[in-house]
Design an enzyme around this catalytic site. Structure first.
Site, PDB file in Angstrom:
ATOM      1  N   LYS A  11       0.818  -1.212   0.000  1.00  0.00           N
ATOM      2  CA  LYS A  11       0.000   0.000   0.000  1.00  0.00           C
ATOM      3  C   LYS A  11       0.860   1.273   0.000  1.00  0.00           C
ATOM      4  O   LYS A  11       2.064   1.228   0.306  1.00  0.00           O
ATOM      5  CB  LYS A  11      -0.922  -0.030   1.226  1.00  0.00           C
ATOM      6  CG  LYS A  11      -2.020  -1.103   1.137  1.00  0.00           C
ATOM      7  CD  LYS A  11      -2.957  -1.010   2.332  1.00  0.00           C
ATOM      8  CE  LYS A  11      -4.111  -1.985   2.209  1.00  0.00           C
ATOM      9  NZ  LYS A  11      -5.037  -1.877   3.369  1.00  0.00           N
ATOM     10  N   TYR A  51     -12.874  -2.644  -3.151  1.00  0.00           N
ATOM     11  CA  TYR A  51     -13.387  -2.449  -1.787  1.00  0.00           C
ATOM     12  C   TYR A  51     -14.911  -2.343  -1.784  1.00  0.00           C
ATOM     13  O   TYR A  51     -15.486  -1.632  -0.954  1.00  0.00           O
ATOM     14  CB  TYR A  51     -12.744  -1.206  -1.163  1.00  0.00           C
ATOM     15  CG  TYR A  51     -11.303  -1.416  -0.729  1.00  0.00           C
ATOM     16  CD1 TYR A  51     -10.908  -2.573  -0.038  1.00  0.00           C
ATOM     17  CD2 TYR A  51     -10.326  -0.454  -0.972  1.00  0.00           C
ATOM     18  CE1 TYR A  51      -9.592  -2.759   0.373  1.00  0.00           C
ATOM     19  CE2 TYR A  51      -9.004  -0.642  -0.566  1.00  0.00           C
ATOM     20  CZ  TYR A  51      -8.654  -1.790   0.113  1.00  0.00           C
ATOM     21  OH  TYR A  51      -7.352  -1.984   0.525  1.00  0.00           O
ATOM     22  N   PHE A  59     -15.630   5.398   6.311  1.00  0.00           N
ATOM     23  CA  PHE A  59     -14.226   5.642   5.979  1.00  0.00           C
ATOM     24  C   PHE A  59     -13.912   5.348   4.511  1.00  0.00           C
ATOM     25  O   PHE A  59     -12.769   5.479   4.081  1.00  0.00           O
ATOM     26  CB  PHE A  59     -13.295   4.818   6.890  1.00  0.00           C
ATOM     27  CG  PHE A  59     -13.525   3.321   6.825  1.00  0.00           C
ATOM     28  CD1 PHE A  59     -12.974   2.545   5.814  1.00  0.00           C
ATOM     29  CD2 PHE A  59     -14.306   2.691   7.784  1.00  0.00           C
ATOM     30  CE1 PHE A  59     -13.186   1.176   5.753  1.00  0.00           C
ATOM     31  CE2 PHE A  59     -14.525   1.310   7.740  1.00  0.00           C
ATOM     32  CZ  PHE A  59     -13.960   0.556   6.717  1.00  0.00           C
ATOM     33  N   ARG A  87      -2.472 -14.456   4.320  1.00  0.00           N
ATOM     34  CA  ARG A  87      -3.246 -13.688   5.309  1.00  0.00           C
ATOM     35  C   ARG A  87      -2.596 -13.783   6.686  1.00  0.00           C
ATOM     36  O   ARG A  87      -2.529 -12.804   7.421  1.00  0.00           O
ATOM     37  CB  ARG A  87      -4.692 -14.207   5.390  1.00  0.00           C
ATOM     38  CG  ARG A  87      -5.558 -13.861   4.211  1.00  0.00           C
ATOM     39  CD  ARG A  87      -5.992 -12.421   4.170  1.00  0.00           C
ATOM     40  NE  ARG A  87      -7.000 -12.077   5.159  1.00  0.00           N
ATOM     41  CZ  ARG A  87      -7.663 -10.929   5.150  1.00  0.00           C
ATOM     42  NH1 ARG A  87      -7.418 -10.003   4.201  1.00  0.00           N
ATOM     43  NH2 ARG A  87      -8.558 -10.647   6.074  1.00  0.00           N
ATOM     44  N   THR A  93      -6.331  -6.762  10.416  1.00  0.00           N
ATOM     45  CA  THR A  93      -6.478  -5.417   9.839  1.00  0.00           C
ATOM     46  C   THR A  93      -5.917  -4.313  10.739  1.00  0.00           C
ATOM     47  O   THR A  93      -5.197  -3.428  10.263  1.00  0.00           O
ATOM     48  CB  THR A  93      -7.989  -5.138   9.569  1.00  0.00           C
ATOM     49  OG1 THR A  93      -8.549  -6.269   8.902  1.00  0.00           O
ATOM     50  CG2 THR A  93      -8.171  -3.895   8.728  1.00  0.00           C
ATOM     51  N   ARG A 104       1.975  -6.754   9.397  1.00  0.00           N
ATOM     52  CA  ARG A 104       1.311  -5.608  10.044  1.00  0.00           C
ATOM     53  C   ARG A 104       1.740  -5.488  11.505  1.00  0.00           C
ATOM     54  O   ARG A 104       1.950  -4.387  12.014  1.00  0.00           O
ATOM     55  CB  ARG A 104      -0.204  -5.761   9.922  1.00  0.00           C
ATOM     56  CG  ARG A 104      -0.727  -5.492   8.500  1.00  0.00           C
ATOM     57  CD  ARG A 104      -2.160  -5.956   8.347  1.00  0.00           C
ATOM     58  NE  ARG A 104      -2.791  -5.491   7.119  1.00  0.00           N
ATOM     59  CZ  ARG A 104      -3.973  -5.922   6.688  1.00  0.00           C
ATOM     60  NH1 ARG A 104      -4.655  -6.827   7.382  1.00  0.00           N
ATOM     61  NH2 ARG A 104      -4.485  -5.461   5.551  1.00  0.00           N
ATOM     62  N   ASN A 114      -2.123   0.164   6.860  1.00  0.00           N
ATOM     63  CA  ASN A 114      -1.641  -1.107   7.413  1.00  0.00           C
ATOM     64  C   ASN A 114      -0.755  -1.870   6.418  1.00  0.00           C
ATOM     65  O   ASN A 114      -0.700  -3.087   6.415  1.00  0.00           O
ATOM     66  CB  ASN A 114      -2.815  -1.952   7.926  1.00  0.00           C
ATOM     67  CG  ASN A 114      -3.871  -2.148   6.863  1.00  0.00           C
ATOM     68  OD1 ASN A 114      -3.656  -1.820   5.702  1.00  0.00           O
ATOM     69  ND2 ASN A 114      -5.005  -2.702   7.246  1.00  0.00           N
ATOM     70  N   HIS A 117      -2.313  -5.239   1.449  1.00  0.00           N
ATOM     71  CA  HIS A 117      -3.604  -5.899   1.221  1.00  0.00           C
ATOM     72  C   HIS A 117      -3.318  -7.341   0.851  1.00  0.00           C
ATOM     73  O   HIS A 117      -2.346  -7.620   0.145  1.00  0.00           O
ATOM     74  CB  HIS A 117      -4.360  -5.245   0.052  1.00  0.00           C
ATOM     75  CG  HIS A 117      -5.484  -6.118  -0.438  1.00  0.00           C
ATOM     76  ND1 HIS A 117      -6.714  -6.148   0.182  1.00  0.00           N
ATOM     77  CD2 HIS A 117      -5.538  -7.062  -1.431  1.00  0.00           C
ATOM     78  CE1 HIS A 117      -7.472  -7.055  -0.436  1.00  0.00           C
ATOM     79  NE2 HIS A 117      -6.792  -7.618  -1.410  1.00  0.00           N
ATOM     80  N   GLU A 128      -9.455 -11.144  -7.682  1.00  0.00           N
ATOM     81  CA  GLU A 128      -8.554  -9.999  -7.469  1.00  0.00           C
ATOM     82  C   GLU A 128      -7.314 -10.087  -8.363  1.00  0.00           C
ATOM     83  O   GLU A 128      -6.841  -9.072  -8.877  1.00  0.00           O
ATOM     84  CB  GLU A 128      -8.167  -9.907  -5.991  1.00  0.00           C
ATOM     85  CG  GLU A 128      -9.351  -9.486  -5.130  1.00  0.00           C
ATOM     86  CD  GLU A 128      -9.031  -9.325  -3.643  1.00  0.00           C
ATOM     87  OE1 GLU A 128      -7.866  -9.541  -3.233  1.00  0.00           O
ATOM     88  OE2 GLU A 128      -9.962  -8.976  -2.893  1.00  0.00           O
TER      89      GLU A 128
HETATM   90  N1  UDP Z   1     -10.021  -0.019   6.718  1.00  0.00           N
HETATM   91  C1  UDP Z   1     -10.100   1.222   7.340  1.00  0.00           C
HETATM   92  N2  UDP Z   1     -10.887   1.340   8.463  1.00  0.00           N
HETATM   93  C2  UDP Z   1     -11.569   0.299   8.997  1.00  0.00           C
HETATM   94  C3  UDP Z   1     -11.468  -0.971   8.352  1.00  0.00           C
HETATM   95  C4  UDP Z   1     -10.700  -1.085   7.221  1.00  0.00           C
HETATM   96  O1  UDP Z   1      -9.492   2.183   6.880  1.00  0.00           O
HETATM   97  O2  UDP Z   1     -12.258   0.461  10.024  1.00  0.00           O
HETATM   98  C5  UDP Z   1      -9.170  -0.167   5.528  1.00  0.00           C
HETATM   99  C6  UDP Z   1      -7.837  -0.845   5.828  1.00  0.00           C
HETATM  100  O3  UDP Z   1      -6.836  -0.256   5.013  1.00  0.00           O
HETATM  101  C7  UDP Z   1      -8.119  -2.270   5.423  1.00  0.00           C
HETATM  102  C8  UDP Z   1      -9.007  -2.060   4.196  1.00  0.00           C
HETATM  103  O4  UDP Z   1      -9.832  -0.968   4.568  1.00  0.00           O
HETATM  104  O5  UDP Z   1      -6.934  -2.994   5.139  1.00  0.00           O
HETATM  105  C9  UDP Z   1      -9.846  -3.246   3.805  1.00  0.00           C
HETATM  106  O6  UDP Z   1     -10.635  -3.632   4.893  1.00  0.00           O
HETATM  107  P1  UDP Z   1     -10.867  -5.178   5.218  1.00  0.00           P
HETATM  108  O7  UDP Z   1     -11.923  -5.257   6.277  1.00  0.00           O
HETATM  109  O8  UDP Z   1     -11.092  -5.931   3.961  1.00  0.00           O
HETATM  110  O9  UDP Z   1      -9.461  -5.583   5.908  1.00  0.00           O
HETATM  111  P2  UDP Z   1      -8.217  -6.443   5.376  1.00  0.00           P
HETATM  112  O10 UDP Z   1      -8.783  -7.565   4.542  1.00  0.00           O
HETATM  113  O11 UDP Z   1      -7.337  -5.514   4.586  1.00  0.00           O
HETATM  114  O12 UDP Z   1      -7.533  -6.913   6.620  1.00  0.00           O
HETATM  115 MG    MG Z   2     -10.087  -7.442   2.949  1.00  0.00          MG
END
Ligand code: UDP
Ligand code: MG
Length: 156
Positions: A11, A51, A59, A87, A93, A104, A114, A117, A128
């Protein structure tokens, strides 16, 4: 057991912080095979698709702006059951609560910024990888290391 491919994005925050090599190195050291890699700028359209599950969240606007703030590195990694393995390497996250030892957990403090992705299911990984890579940007090649990374019966 199946060989899988998954999408990872380095990112914008990680690019600014000089963490590309650190992040790529962790996937390499794990024994995964890099089959696609490119720097790219994301636009609103690809982020709305990518997304889509977050489109209604408050957000979403700031997340989309953050992801467009500078280019990202898109990578496709291959390995046995690697969607889950990647993962786990990335951690949860909320980076400041992510397990120490994960990308992370070791490298970030934020929920939004974070650093990586990673696709969250085999089905999403397939979609994806297609979203970010054209077919001719994915490379099939033999990795000689595989004979040491996996047992023979895992490679069948
Ligand atoms: N995100 C954020 N605020 C939140 C949750 C998610 O800014 O409360 C952002 C964060 O960068 C995250 C991305 O949105 O990595 C995608 O969210 P997801 O729930 O899919 O998490 P991930 O799969 O990346 O762990
Ligand atoms: Mg995700």
């Amino acid at each position: 057991m199946a060989m899988e491919r998954t999408l990872v994005l380095v990112k914008p925050d990680a690019i600014q912080r000089g963490l590309i090599g650190e992040i790529v190195g962790r996937f390499e050291r794990k024994g995964l095979k890099l089959v696609g890699m490119k720097m790219m700028s994301l636009d609103g359209a690809i982020l709305r698709e990518h997304y889509a599950h977050l489109a209604d969240k408050p957000f979403f606007g700031s997340l989309s702006a953050f992801m467009q703030s500078n280019p990202v590195i898109a990578m496709c990694w291959e390995g046995l059951e690697c969607v889950d393995a990647v993962r786990l390497l990335c951690g949860i996250t909320k980076a400041r609560a992510a397990e120490s030892g994960s990308i992370r957990g070791d490298l970030a403090m934020s929920v939004s910024c974070n650093v990586v992705h990673a696709s969250d299911s085999v089905e999403n990984a397939q979609a994806e990888v297609k979203r970010f890579f054209k077919a001719d940007e994915i490379y099939d090649y033999q990795k000689s290391e595989y004979v040491h990374v996996y047992a023979e019966d895992e490679l069948i």
